[in-house]
Write a protein that holds these residues in place. Structure first.
Motif, PDB file in Angstrom:
ATOM      1  N   THR A 154     -55.625 -71.977  -0.356  1.00 45.99           N
ATOM      2  CA  THR A 154     -54.672 -70.871  -0.247  1.00 45.99           C
ATOM      3  C   THR A 154     -53.774 -71.030   0.974  1.00 45.99           C
ATOM      4  OG1 THR A 154     -56.285 -69.524   0.971  1.00 45.99           O
ATOM      5  CG2 THR A 154     -56.236 -69.288  -1.424  1.00 45.99           C
ATOM      6  N   ILE A 155     -54.334 -71.459   2.096  1.00 43.24           N
ATOM      7  CA  ILE A 155     -53.527 -71.636   3.310  1.00 43.24           C
ATOM      8  C   ILE A 155     -52.519 -72.770   3.122  1.00 43.24           C
ATOM      9  CG2 ILE A 155     -53.602 -72.269   5.750  1.00 43.24           C
ATOM     10  CD1 ILE A 155     -56.325 -70.893   5.903  1.00 43.24           C
ATOM     11  N   SER A 156     -52.969 -73.865   2.515  1.00 41.38           N
ATOM     12  CA  SER A 156     -52.071 -74.979   2.245  1.00 41.38           C
ATOM     13  C   SER A 156     -50.930 -74.553   1.335  1.00 41.38           C
ATOM     14  CB  SER A 156     -52.851 -76.139   1.614  1.00 41.38           C
ATOM     15  OG  SER A 156     -51.964 -77.161   1.181  1.00 41.38           O
ATOM     16  N   SER A 157     -51.249 -73.792   0.300  1.00 37.96           N
ATOM     17  CA  SER A 157     -50.212 -73.330  -0.632  1.00 37.96           C
ATOM     18  C   SER A 157     -49.231 -72.393   0.061  1.00 37.96           C
ATOM     19  CB  SER A 157     -50.854 -72.636  -1.834  1.00 37.96           C
ATOM     20  OG  SER A 157     -51.642 -73.547  -2.565  1.00 37.96           O
ATOM     21  N   ALA A 158     -49.742 -71.507   0.907  1.00 40.68           N
ATOM     22  CA  ALA A 158     -48.861 -70.606   1.663  1.00 40.68           C
ATOM     23  C   ALA A 158     -47.957 -71.404   2.586  1.00 40.68           C
ATOM     24  CB  ALA A 158     -49.687 -69.608   2.461  1.00 40.68           C
ATOM     25  N   ASN A 159     -48.501 -72.439   3.194  1.00 33.42           N
ATOM     26  CA  ASN A 159     -47.727 -73.301   4.090  1.00 33.42           C
ATOM     27  C   ASN A 159     -46.586 -73.986   3.344  1.00 33.42           C
ATOM     28  OD1 ASN A 159     -47.203 -74.711   6.570  1.00 33.42           O
ATOM     29  ND2 ASN A 159     -48.248 -76.494   5.733  1.00 33.42           N
ATOM     30  N   SER A 160     -46.881 -74.582   2.194  1.00 36.78           N
ATOM     31  CA  SER A 160     -45.843 -75.270   1.420  1.00 36.78           C
ATOM     32  C   SER A 160     -44.858 -74.287   0.813  1.00 36.78           C
ATOM     33  CB  SER A 160     -46.482 -76.125   0.320  1.00 36.78           C
ATOM     34  OG  SER A 160     -47.222 -75.335  -0.580  1.00 36.78           O
ATOM     35  N   ASP A 161     -45.323 -73.088   0.435  1.00 29.04           N
ATOM     36  CA  ASP A 161     -44.410 -72.078  -0.124  1.00 29.04           C
ATOM     37  C   ASP A 161     -43.401 -71.600   0.919  1.00 29.04           C
ATOM     38  OD1 ASP A 161     -45.607 -72.261  -2.559  1.00 29.04           O
ATOM     39  OD2 ASP A 161     -46.849 -70.454  -2.338  1.00 29.04           O
ATOM     40  N   LEU A 162     -43.869 -71.399   2.145  1.00 24.83           N
ATOM     41  CA  LEU A 162     -42.959 -70.997   3.218  1.00 24.83           C
ATOM     42  C   LEU A 162     -41.949 -72.108   3.496  1.00 24.83           C
ATOM     43  CD1 LEU A 162     -42.113 -68.942   5.322  1.00 24.83           C
ATOM     44  CD2 LEU A 162     -43.864 -69.839   6.856  1.00 24.83           C
ATOM     45  N   TYR A 163     -42.405 -73.335   3.439  1.00 22.17           N
ATOM     46  CA  TYR A 163     -41.511 -74.489   3.614  1.00 22.17           C
ATOM     47  C   TYR A 163     -40.422 -74.489   2.536  1.00 22.17           C
ATOM     48  CZ  TYR A 163     -39.937 -79.340   3.287  1.00 22.17           C
ATOM     49  OH  TYR A 163     -39.169 -80.471   3.192  1.00 22.17           O
ATOM     50  N   ILE A 164     -40.818 -74.347   1.262  1.00 18.65           N
ATOM     51  CA  ILE A 164     -39.851 -74.375   0.166  1.00 18.65           C
ATOM     52  C   ILE A 164     -38.865 -73.220   0.303  1.00 18.65           C
ATOM     53  CG2 ILE A 164     -39.550 -74.215  -2.326  1.00 18.65           C
ATOM     54  CD1 ILE A 164     -42.276 -75.466  -2.670  1.00 18.65           C
ATOM     55  N   GLY A 165     -39.373 -72.041   0.632  1.00 15.07           N
ATOM     56  CA  GLY A 165     -38.493 -70.885   0.764  1.00 15.07           C
ATOM     57  C   GLY A 165     -37.445 -71.076   1.832  1.00 15.07           C
ATOM     58  N   SER A 166     -37.840 -71.609   2.987  1.00 13.19           N
ATOM     59  CA  SER A 166     -36.887 -71.802   4.081  1.00 13.19           C
ATOM     60  C   SER A 166     -35.847 -72.855   3.722  1.00 13.19           C
ATOM     61  CB  SER A 166     -37.626 -72.191   5.363  1.00 13.19           C
ATOM     62  OG  SER A 166     -38.315 -73.423   5.204  1.00 13.19           O
ATOM     63  N   ARG A 167     -36.263 -73.939   3.043  1.00  5.73           N
ATOM     64  CA  ARG A 167     -35.298 -74.983   2.657  1.00  5.73           C
ATOM     65  C   ARG A 167     -34.372 -74.508   1.555  1.00  5.73           C
ATOM     66  NH1 ARG A 167     -38.509 -75.931   6.789  1.00  5.73           N
ATOM     67  NH2 ARG A 167     -38.376 -78.090   7.540  1.00  5.73           N
ATOM     68  N   THR A 168     -34.867 -73.634   0.690  1.00  7.97           N
ATOM     69  CA  THR A 168     -34.001 -73.067  -0.347  1.00  7.97           C
ATOM     70  C   THR A 168     -32.941 -72.180   0.282  1.00  7.97           C
ATOM     71  OG1 THR A 168     -35.827 -73.112  -1.941  1.00  7.97           O
ATOM     72  CG2 THR A 168     -33.957 -71.685  -2.450  1.00  7.97           C
ATOM     73  N   LEU A 169     -33.326 -71.355   1.235  1.00  8.65           N
ATOM     74  CA  LEU A 169     -32.368 -70.501   1.935  1.00  8.65           C
ATOM     75  C   LEU A 169     -31.364 -71.348   2.704  1.00  8.65           C
ATOM     76  CD1 LEU A 169     -31.372 -67.730   2.755  1.00  8.65           C
ATOM     77  CD2 LEU A 169     -33.135 -67.673   4.537  1.00  8.65           C
ATOM     78  N   TYR A 170     -31.835 -72.405   3.349  1.00 13.49           N
ATOM     79  CA  TYR A 170     -30.945 -73.327   4.061  1.00 13.49           C
ATOM     80  C   TYR A 170     -29.941 -73.956   3.092  1.00 13.49           C
ATOM     81  CZ  TYR A 170     -29.402 -77.678   6.263  1.00 13.49           C
ATOM     82  OH  TYR A 170     -28.638 -78.716   6.735  1.00 13.49           O
ATOM     83  N   GLY A 171     -30.429 -74.416   1.917  1.00 12.16           N
ATOM     84  CA  GLY A 171     -29.548 -75.037   0.932  1.00 12.16           C
ATOM     85  C   GLY A 171     -28.483 -74.077   0.436  1.00 12.16           C
ATOM     86  N   LEU A 172     -28.840 -72.815   0.215  1.00  6.36           N
ATOM     87  CA  LEU A 172     -27.853 -71.817  -0.204  1.00  6.36           C
ATOM     88  C   LEU A 172     -26.792 -71.606   0.877  1.00  6.36           C
ATOM     89  CD1 LEU A 172     -30.168 -69.153  -1.874  1.00  6.36           C
ATOM     90  CD2 LEU A 172     -28.405 -70.504  -3.025  1.00  6.36           C
ATOM     91  N   ALA A 173     -27.223 -71.574   2.123  1.00  9.71           N
ATOM     92  CA  ALA A 173     -26.285 -71.382   3.227  1.00  9.71           C
ATOM     93  C   ALA A 173     -25.346 -72.574   3.361  1.00  9.71           C
ATOM     94  CB  ALA A 173     -27.047 -71.152   4.532  1.00  9.71           C
ATOM     95  N   VAL A 174     -25.868 -73.785   3.160  1.00 11.20           N
ATOM     96  CA  VAL A 174     -25.035 -74.987   3.227  1.00 11.20           C
ATOM     97  C   VAL A 174     -23.945 -74.942   2.164  1.00 11.20           C
ATOM     98  CG1 VAL A 174     -25.057 -77.476   2.754  1.00 11.20           C
ATOM     99  CG2 VAL A 174     -26.731 -76.497   4.300  1.00 11.20           C
ATOM    100  N   GLU A 175     -24.270 -74.404   0.991  1.00  5.34           N
ATOM    101  CA  GLU A 175     -23.304 -74.296  -0.094  1.00  5.34           C
ATOM    102  C   GLU A 175     -22.362 -73.113   0.082  1.00  5.34           C
ATOM    103  OE1 GLU A 175     -25.570 -74.162  -3.706  1.00  5.34           O
ATOM    104  OE2 GLU A 175     -25.406 -76.334  -3.976  1.00  5.34           O
ATOM    105  N   GLY A 176     -22.573 -72.320   1.125  1.00  2.00           N
ATOM    106  CA  GLY A 176     -21.727 -71.148   1.319  1.00  2.00           C
ATOM    107  C   GLY A 176     -22.140 -69.969   0.463  1.00  2.00           C
ATOM    108  N   LYS A 177     -23.344 -70.008  -0.095  1.00  7.37           N
ATOM    109  CA  LYS A 177     -23.810 -68.951  -0.978  1.00  7.37           C
ATOM    110  C   LYS A 177     -24.816 -68.033  -0.296  1.00  7.37           C
ATOM    111  CE  LYS A 177     -22.867 -71.855  -4.943  1.00  7.37           C
ATOM    112  NZ  LYS A 177     -23.401 -72.799  -5.935  1.00  7.37           N
ATOM    113  N   ALA A 178     -24.973 -68.228   0.995  1.00  8.05           N
ATOM    114  CA  ALA A 178     -25.780 -67.352   1.856  1.00  8.05           C
ATOM    115  C   ALA A 178     -25.129 -67.405   3.234  1.00  8.05           C
ATOM    116  CB  ALA A 178     -27.234 -67.821   1.903  1.00  8.05           C
TER     117      ALA A 178
END
Length: 782
Positions: A568-592
């Motif tokens: 569960t801790i490992s999954s939470a760790n990777s989920d937080l990683y994916i979420g932050s990179r997704t938000l970063y990717g949206l911002a790079v595209e000008g969509k956040a």
């Protein structure tokens, strides 16, 4: 080379005949270039240029006036003058001929040819190539080289010799005359209006130039005799694209302040196999067993596993071809429609705003197996802090943590599967050979669900099987982590295909093997199984623990519970990683908001990490509701978000294949070819759509929210669908986007940089391996 500074002599280019602001501006620009050129070729000291990256435009032209030029292997030169519609400047019409010869100068100045560092060295334009790992190391190496070369030489003699060389060249080509001649020619070009029109077209994105400019002008330190040319190291090949189809930020990764490729091949391989294995498999499989029975459980995971593999193989094909830093949404934006990319990006972000909280809630459930005396919010707060800290330590630390956690998860799963088979065959304290006993009535082979509500045995059996699809979908989501990490992976063209192939192993060994083992040793009628939305605090978090307890094995249940906590801790760790990179990717595209593009010197998008981390506090909902109910909320939301994600990935891949065909690019030329294509994506897309469509969710996936009606479960079951359409349609209306024709899909932009980066990595890796001992190479392979 001594004290003093450059004395700039203003070489006037004649009077301004027109009083217009435009003519005055042209005059000032030309005069400034003339002054800078004169300052360089007339300087009495030794001028040294250190190229730590690509150089172009006026900065490239100025290089011809330097006495010594050093470069890193990745450096290259391109003037770009004929493309921009302007004349040669900076004295390049003569200095380039002097340094590289008339034939090569013609190619560079007239044909706009790009010269690599090795080509510049071969033609004599630069003096030496100095490999370095960083800009600071390169500058230090240049300085040390010069100190060594100049040691024992007399400064006055050096300046005198330079003066004689310059005088001889000046007698051959009068530098002042050349300077003025180029300046007048440049003024004439600007007066024609053609350069202004070209710049205007570039600004409107109607034409993308082959060498995209970034930091073109250099910083000069003439006071100590050194001139360091700093240029951007990412210049791209961009073909013609329609203005209405893309925005500039839709295609090009940021040049600076971006993510670092810090994930190694071993990180990617291990994350691919074990990174996404979490509560979906270990915990929610108990819910699926109760509702679908042992056969329904295995069939459900097998069917959704096939869809998962086809979807990830399609994603892997796109990610290996173009491993950009925009996440999944970038492929939908580029290959289908920016509006679809916007909708997918935000839906995927919402998924990973919820996922870490769901995983941390699961960790609290695991802890309650041991004790219910400690409030679950205490465990929740502790694990939130732990996961956030792990993500803030940077991508390299994340890679190492996930590497070892994934390794432990793989070992644990293999052990659990083996243990399940041993228990089933009689290797347990009771010496009870279970066999397929739990596949028989009343435990199997199929389960029944909502039998008292639907009053139809066949329908309740079907509903039980269908409910396993939603549970299996929840178990498999997160598998796309491999493609999300593509933007931070070293050598992605090799590691991504390897990781996708490992997905097949993970699905058909770990997932199917695990649920099969569970079906053999745990009866679906056991009251000890954790069932979403109905279990009491302290229930066994995993059916594996139930199976071990039923045959009387002591202590091992606590060890397994600790392993599940790790999951569960490992999954939470990777989920937080994916979420932050997704938000970063949206911002790079000008969509956040652009603030989410901020990264630190390690390439960590720390603002995005902190914002996503805030949403982990959603897990405190378990203070008001039971942890089992909150777990059910998470399953519903994540399953719906996951189905939408897979559906969009499959559609993006269909569009990618159509674009390849329309533009005459063979799939055989791709770094990785997904199996079973194009039929795989054509199959996965409608199946994912049917599992998650509004009608099907009303009839199946969300049907149990009506028996009896539960508002919380109803909202979490249906919210993602209208949310997706709001994002998609809203963006289309606001920006009037349309489906990009296959012949106009941009398959080029950004690919060249990745190709070059890949080549550099391969060369550096070969050099690194050449220095390694035989035993070190063996350890590296292992």
């Amino acid at each position: 080379m001594g004290d003093g500074s450059a004395h700039v002599k203003r070489a006037r280019v004649g009077p301004v005949h027109s009083g217009s602001m435009r003519d005055h501006l042209i005059h000032e620009v030309v005069a400034t270039n003339t002054d800078c050129t004169h300052a360089l070729y007339s300087h009495s000291k030794i001028l040294v240029a250190a190229l730590n990256g690509p150089v172009m435009g006026i900065a490239a032209a100025f290089l011809g006036n330097f006495d010594f030029i050093y470069a890193v292997p990745e450096a290259w030169l391109n003037v770009g003058f004929p493309f921009l519609g302007i004349a040669v400047e900076g004295g390049a019409s003569v200095s380039f001929v002097n340094r590289m010869g008339i034939a090569k100068a013609n190619e560079v100045l007239i044909l706009n040819k790009k010269l690599s560092a090795s080509e510049m060295l071969e033609c004599g334009f630069i003096n030496k190539i100095i490999p370095s790992k960083s800009t600071e190391e390169f500058h230090s190496a240049v300085h040390q080289h010069l100190v060594k070369e100049l040691d024992g030489l007399v400064p006055d003699s050096i300046r005198a010799i330079k003066s004689l060389i310059k005088t001889g060249l000046n007698e051959k080509n009068n530098f002042d005359a050349v300077n003025l001649r180029e300046s007048y020619a440049q003024a004439e070009r600007f007066s024609s209006g053609i350069p202004a029109e070209r710049f205007k077209q570039i600004a409107k994105k109607e034409i993308r130039h082959k060498l995209r400019s970034s930091a073109l002008f250099s910083s000069y330190d003439l006071s100590n005799g050194n001139v360091i040319i700093m240029s951007s190291s990412h210049l791209s090949t961009i073909e013609h694209v329609e203005e209405k189809s893309y925005h500039a930020e839709d295609l090009q990764d940021p040049l600076e302040g971006t993510l670092h490729r810090g994930l190694k091949a071993r990180h990617m391989s291990m994350i691919a196999i074990g990174g996404a294995v979490g509560t979906g498999l270990i915990m929610s499989s108990g819910t699926a067993l109760v509702r679908g029975g042992p056969l329904g459980l295995c069939l459900g995971f097998l069917f959704v596993g096939l869809i998962c593999f086809l979807t990830l193989a399609a994603l892997g094909e796109m990610a290996a071809y173009l491993p950009h830093k925009r996440g999944l949404a970038g492929y939908a934006t580029r290959f289908a429609d920016p509006a679809l990319g916007f909708a997918l990006g935000w839906i995927y972000l919402f998924k990973y705003l919820v996922a870490p909280a769901s995983q941390i809630n699961s960790a609290g459930i695991v802890m309650q197996y041991w004790t219910v005396s400690v409030p679950i919010e205490v465990w929740t707060a502790s694990y939130i802090i732990l996961v956030v800290i792990m993500n803030l330590l940077g991508v390299r630390v994340f890679g190492e943590v996930e590497f070892w956690m994934s390794g432990l998860k793989i070992i644990s799963l293999m052990g659990l599967i083996f243990l399940g088979i041993v228990i089933d065959l009689g290797g347990n304290p009771k010496h009870d050979r279970i066999g397929f006993r739990y596949w028989q009535h009343p435990n199997g082979p199929m389960g029944s669900y909502l039998a008292s509500e639907v009053h139809n045995e066949s329908l309740s059996i079907f509903l039980g099987f269908w409910s396993t699809l939603t549970t299996a979908l929840f178990a498999y989501i997160g598998s796309e982590l491999v493609a999300v990490t593509a933007g931070e992976a070293q050598n992605p063209r090799e590691t991504i295909p390897r990781a996708v192939k490992a997905t097949f192993l993970r699905i058909f060994v770990f997932y199917i093997g695990s649920v099969f083992a569970i079906s053999l040793i745990v009866p679906s009628t056991s009251k000890e199984l954790f069932v979403a939305n109905s279990s009491h605090a302290g229930a066994a978090a995993s059916p594996f623990i139930v199976g071990i307890s039923l045959v009387g094995i002591k202590v091992l249940n606590h060890i397994l519970n600790a392993m599940i906590l790790l999951f569960t801790i490992s999954s939470a760790n990777s989920d937080l990683y994916i979420g932050s990179r997704t938000l970063y990717g949206l911002a790079v595209e000008g969509k956040a908001p652009s603030i989410f593009t901020k990264v630190d010197k390690r390439g960590l998008p720390w603002v995005a990490v902190l914002v996503v981390a805030i949403f982990t506090t959603l897990t405190f909902l378990n203070v008001k509701s039971s942890s089992a109910t909150v777990f059910a909320y998470g399953v519903n939301l994540l399953s719906a978000f996951g189905a939408i994600t897979w559906m969009t990935i499959a559609y993006s891949h269909i569009r990618f294949m159509q674009a390849l065909k329309a533009q005459g690019i063979s799939r055989n030329s791709l770094p990785y070819r997904a199996p079973c294509q194009p039929f795989g994506s054509c199959f996965a897309h409608p199946v994912s759509q049917h599992i998650n469509s509004k009608l099907m969710r009303y009839l199946f996936a969300g049907f149990d929210t009506f028996f009896p009606f539960a508002s919380g479960l109803f909202i979490t079951s249906y919210l993602p669908i209208p949310l997706f359409f709001v994002f998609w349609i809203g963006y289309k209306i606001r920006f009037r986007t349309r489906l990009i024709p296959a012949s106009k899909v941009d398959l080029i932009t950004g690919k060249k940089e990745i190709d070059e980066e890949e080549e550099r990595f391969v060369l550096l890796e070969k050099a690194r391996r050449a220095k390694m001992s035989r035993w070190r190479r063996l350890a590296d392979i292992l």
